[in-house]
Design a protein around this motif. Structure first.
Motif, mmCIF file in Angstrom:
data_model
loop_
_atom_site.group_PDB
_atom_site.id
_atom_site.type_symbol
_atom_site.label_atom_id
_atom_site.label_comp_id
_atom_site.label_asym_id
_atom_site.label_seq_id
_atom_site.Cartn_x
_atom_site.Cartn_y
_atom_site.Cartn_z
ATOM 1 N N VAL A 274 21.591 41.964 33.204
ATOM 2 C CA VAL A 274 22.544 41.592 34.035
ATOM 3 C C VAL A 274 23.844 42.682 33.613
ATOM 4 O O VAL A 274 23.978 42.735 32.315
ATOM 5 C CB VAL A 274 23.049 40.167 34.249
ATOM 6 N N VAL A 275 24.469 43.213 34.670
ATOM 7 C CA VAL A 275 25.904 43.904 34.383
ATOM 8 C C VAL A 275 26.847 43.127 35.314
ATOM 9 O O VAL A 275 26.421 43.159 36.588
ATOM 10 C CB VAL A 275 25.612 45.319 34.314
ATOM 11 N N GLY A 276 28.074 42.898 35.023
ATOM 12 C CA GLY A 276 28.940 42.386 36.127
ATOM 13 C C GLY A 276 30.364 42.202 35.793
ATOM 14 O O GLY A 276 30.703 42.281 34.506
ATOM 15 N N GLY A 277 31.020 41.602 36.878
ATOM 16 C CA GLY A 277 32.314 41.341 36.506
ATOM 17 C C GLY A 277 32.772 40.307 37.879
ATOM 18 O O GLY A 277 31.815 39.789 38.552
ATOM 19 N N HIS A 278 34.031 39.893 37.769
ATOM 20 C CA HIS A 278 34.421 38.816 38.637
ATOM 21 C C HIS A 278 35.048 39.394 40.184
ATOM 22 O O HIS A 278 36.216 40.143 39.710
ATOM 23 C CB HIS A 278 35.100 37.609 38.268
ATOM 24 N N LEU A 279 34.798 39.010 41.028
ATOM 25 C CA LEU A 279 35.305 39.500 42.253
ATOM 26 C C LEU A 279 36.493 39.065 42.879
ATOM 27 O O LEU A 279 37.166 39.639 43.337
ATOM 28 C CB LEU A 279 34.092 39.499 43.500
ATOM 29 N N ASP A 280 36.713 37.725 42.386
ATOM 30 C CA ASP A 280 37.804 37.253 42.869
ATOM 31 C C ASP A 280 39.042 37.709 42.075
ATOM 32 O O ASP A 280 38.821 38.264 40.665
ATOM 33 C CB ASP A 280 38.049 35.560 42.693
ATOM 34 N N SER A 281 40.355 37.704 42.485
ATOM 35 C CA SER A 281 41.355 37.738 41.681
ATOM 36 C C SER A 281 42.729 36.890 42.036
ATOM 37 O O SER A 281 42.483 36.188 42.843
ATOM 38 C CB SER A 281 41.843 39.340 41.990
ATOM 39 N N TRP A 282 43.545 36.888 41.294
ATOM 40 C CA TRP A 282 45.065 36.255 41.708
ATOM 41 C C TRP A 282 45.721 36.922 42.553
ATOM 42 O O TRP A 282 45.036 38.172 43.001
ATOM 43 C CB TRP A 282 45.912 36.020 40.384
ATOM 44 N N ASP A 283 46.659 36.401 43.171
ATOM 45 C CA ASP A 283 47.232 36.604 44.688
ATOM 46 C C ASP A 283 48.460 37.452 44.285
ATOM 47 O O ASP A 283 49.158 37.772 45.443
ATOM 48 C CB ASP A 283 47.435 35.550 45.588
ATOM 49 N N LEU A 284 49.066 37.749 43.374
ATOM 50 C CA LEU A 284 50.281 38.405 43.095
ATOM 51 C C LEU A 284 50.263 39.868 43.238
ATOM 52 O O LEU A 284 51.066 40.571 44.081
ATOM 53 C CB LEU A 284 51.035 37.883 41.773
ATOM 54 N N GLY A 285 49.060 40.531 42.625
ATOM 55 C CA GLY A 285 48.843 41.869 42.936
ATOM 56 C C GLY A 285 47.613 41.890 43.741
ATOM 57 O O GLY A 285 47.264 41.113 44.624
ATOM 58 N N ASP A 286 46.722 43.214 43.441
ATOM 59 C CA ASP A 286 45.506 43.384 44.165
ATOM 60 C C ASP A 286 44.294 43.114 43.398
ATOM 61 O O ASP A 286 43.432 43.503 43.590
ATOM 62 C CB ASP A 286 45.503 44.523 45.010
ATOM 63 N N GLY A 287 44.378 42.708 41.750
ATOM 64 C CA GLY A 287 43.500 42.756 40.826
ATOM 65 C C GLY A 287 42.594 43.667 40.383
ATOM 66 O O GLY A 287 41.416 43.717 40.373
ATOM 67 N N SER A 288 43.259 45.008 40.406
ATOM 68 C CA SER A 288 42.828 46.236 40.286
ATOM 69 C C SER A 288 42.141 46.038 38.687
ATOM 70 O O SER A 288 40.759 46.709 38.535
ATOM 71 C CB SER A 288 43.663 47.336 40.461
ATOM 72 N N HIS A 289 42.882 45.710 37.724
ATOM 73 C CA HIS A 289 42.257 45.611 36.519
ATOM 74 C C HIS A 289 41.572 44.496 36.228
ATOM 75 O O HIS A 289 40.611 44.679 35.626
ATOM 76 C CB HIS A 289 43.630 45.729 35.627
ATOM 77 N N ASP A 290 41.874 43.341 36.980
ATOM 78 C CA ASP A 290 41.566 41.907 36.762
ATOM 79 C C ASP A 290 41.080 41.376 37.946
ATOM 80 O O ASP A 290 41.695 40.734 38.700
ATOM 81 C CB ASP A 290 42.476 41.176 35.970
ATOM 82 N N ASP A 291 39.637 41.803 38.487
ATOM 83 C CA ASP A 291 38.735 42.378 37.873
ATOM 84 C C ASP A 291 38.033 43.374 38.780
ATOM 85 O O ASP A 291 36.818 43.508 38.709
ATOM 86 C CB ASP A 291 37.677 41.467 36.905
ATOM 87 N N GLY A 292 38.672 43.996 39.709
ATOM 88 C CA GLY A 292 38.085 44.805 40.309
ATOM 89 C C GLY A 292 37.540 46.038 39.654
ATOM 90 O O GLY A 292 36.414 46.503 40.102
ATOM 91 N N ALA A 293 38.150 46.328 38.708
ATOM 92 C CA ALA A 293 37.417 47.437 37.715
ATOM 93 C C ALA A 293 36.302 47.237 37.304
ATOM 94 O O ALA A 293 35.312 47.917 37.247
ATOM 95 C CB ALA A 293 38.304 47.576 36.285
ATOM 96 N N GLY A 294 36.140 45.916 36.630
ATOM 97 C CA GLY A 294 34.787 45.394 36.204
ATOM 98 C C GLY A 294 33.615 45.535 37.342
ATOM 99 O O GLY A 294 32.456 45.681 36.958
#
Length: 456
Positions: A274-294
């Motif tokens: 398995v390789v993965g990251g989490h698709l959800d993010s907090w709502d203040l920004g757009d979650g590019s680093h946490d965790d759109g990147a992953g």
């Protein structure tokens, strides 16, 4: 003579494997840096969809988008896993200020995830500054009751490992409201988990656990500059009262999904990597680093293998987990379904530390497998990957349990990560295209090597 021949053949075999692996890593990095779509995928997630808080329309759109993109890769399987997730809504922009003479001194705050709201008209109360949960408990309920507790313990700048600095003080955010509520406090304000002094309040979950509903108090984060200023003013006049208002609320759980894509193994289809990251993010920004990147790096791993026409021995599965930020429901559901289906996971790699320059890997494995992985260090040296150490690997792959499994986390350079973590400036413009792609390449390279040489 037979012994000499055997040794020569062994030496030739080792040399051939080394050369083959070196060439494959070159091809992986070239593909990642010249023809990978992870940066454009992140652009779409961040700028066309935006934040992806669990239960939100953004999260739902991200599920549809990432499934469509993995369908386009021509994988063997792309599917969704149903998972019920919490739905917490921030509401109106939060307000906080001190009345200083005739002036209202405002502070940048934001509600902590899963917090309750203040009363409709806000609340006004005296403030007590503390540095720790222990200091709070030592005060006792008589001194705490009806007060706003201001947790002001900074991340320790002495720690070179910024995640160490984070973990050493995050308890005031995760547990502060629960502990203060038990003592009868009116609310809590928590210094943002950030080493930089700026005006961005950083959210993140607070956890009431089994605290009685009537004791649950509102919790907000204050920016690091705001925390410094508030502390300074309280030293001048400890009788100042803080007004603050937030209107967040928790709705009923809603249906969401983990997004899964896989390439079936040619030799060991029932052994899953398995390789993965989490698709959800907090709502203040757009979650590019946490965790759109992953997420896009994990998709990028499959894209690289497809472009190189690499046919893995093991089944390689990219999983975009939902709800890491405020419940880990996606990771828990994935493990539940894995048990039901009697799946055998031999390897799991998570990327959830931002899209910065990769430095290496944190590894959870027995000594034999850890030693095996470290023998590959020389292959990574040309790409400036040097960290191979035992340690924490990831929240979403944490629940995974198989008879024998190696878990790994990508370790990017972390010095700037907490400047953006859970804040409004976690946006697409904060991610460097080349750094993001180098991370995808490093993940792909490690998965390739593990696929070739497997568990020991």
């Amino acid at each position: 003579m037979k012994k000499i021949t055997f040794l020569l053949l062994l030496q030739f075999s080792i040399s051939y494997s080394q050369n083959k692996d070196e060439q494959m890593l070159k091809d992986i990095y070239k593909s990642a840096l010249t023809e990978n779509h992870c940066y454009s995928w992140l652009d779409d997630l961040s700028n066309k969809i935006g934040h992806r808080l669990s239960g939100s329309s953004g999260a739902a759109k991200a599920v549809v988008y990432t499934k469509e993109q993995m369908d386009k890769l021509g994988l063997d399987k792309v599917y969704l896993q149903e998972v019920m997730v919490p739905q917490w809504v921030r509401g109106e922009k939060e307000v906080a200020y001190l009345q200083v003479g005739k002036q209202k001194k405002s502070f940048p705050i934001c509600a902590l995830g899963m917090s309750v709201a203040t009363p409709k008209n806000g609340l006004l109360a005296n403030i007590i500054e503390v540095k720790s949960l222990e200091e709070l408990k030592a005060l006792g309920s008589d001194k705490v009751k009806g007060k706003i507790i201001f947790f002001n313990r900074p991340m320790n700048p002495e720690f070179i490992e910024t995640f160490h600095a984070y973990s050493s003080c995050v308890d005031q955010r995760s547990s502060g409201a629960r502990e203060a509520g038990e003592l009868g406090a009116a609310a809590v304000i928590v210094r943002s988990m950030n080493l930089r002094l700026d005006d961005f309040p950083h959210t993140g979950s607070t956890n009431y656990k089994d605290l009685a509903v009537e004791k649950r108090i509102p919790a907000a984060a204050i920016s690091t500059n705001g925390a410094e200023e508030l502390s300074k003013l309280l030293k001048q006049n400890p009788n100042y009262k803080l007004y603050f208002k937030q209107s967040c609320k928790i709705l009923e759980d809603v249906l969401s999904y983990n997004v899964v894509g896989e390439i079936t193994g040619s030799e060991y289809p029932n052994k899953i990597m398995v390789v993965g990251g989490h698709l959800d993010s907090w709502d203040l920004g757009d979650g590019s680093h946490d965790d759109g990147a992953g997420c896009v790096q994990s998709m990028g791993v499959l894209e690289i293998f497809k472009k190189l026409n690499y046919k893995p021995k093991h089944t390689i599965r990219a999983v975009l987990f939902m709800n890491e930020e405020n419940g880990v429901k996606g990771g828990l559901k994935y493990e539940e379904l894995s048990n039901q289906n009697k799946e055998n996971h031999v390897f799991a790699l998570e990327s959830d530390s931002g899209g910065f320059t990769p430095r290496g890997f944190s590894i959870d494995a027995d000594d034999t497998n850890f030693d095996k992985i470290t023998t590959w260090k020389n292959l990574f040296e040309p790409y400036l990957i040097h960290i191979f150490r035992k340690g924490h690997t990831g929240v979403d792959i944490g629940p995974l349990k198989s008879e024998k499994i190696v878990k790994v986390a990508l370790q990017p350079d972390s010095q700037r990560y907490f400047d953006y973590h859970h804040a409004a400036n976690d946006t697409f413009d904060a991610v460097n295209k080349r750094e993001l792609e180098l991370g995808a390449a490093s993940m792909t390279a490690l998965i390739y090597l593990f696929d070739q040489y497997g568990l020991q």
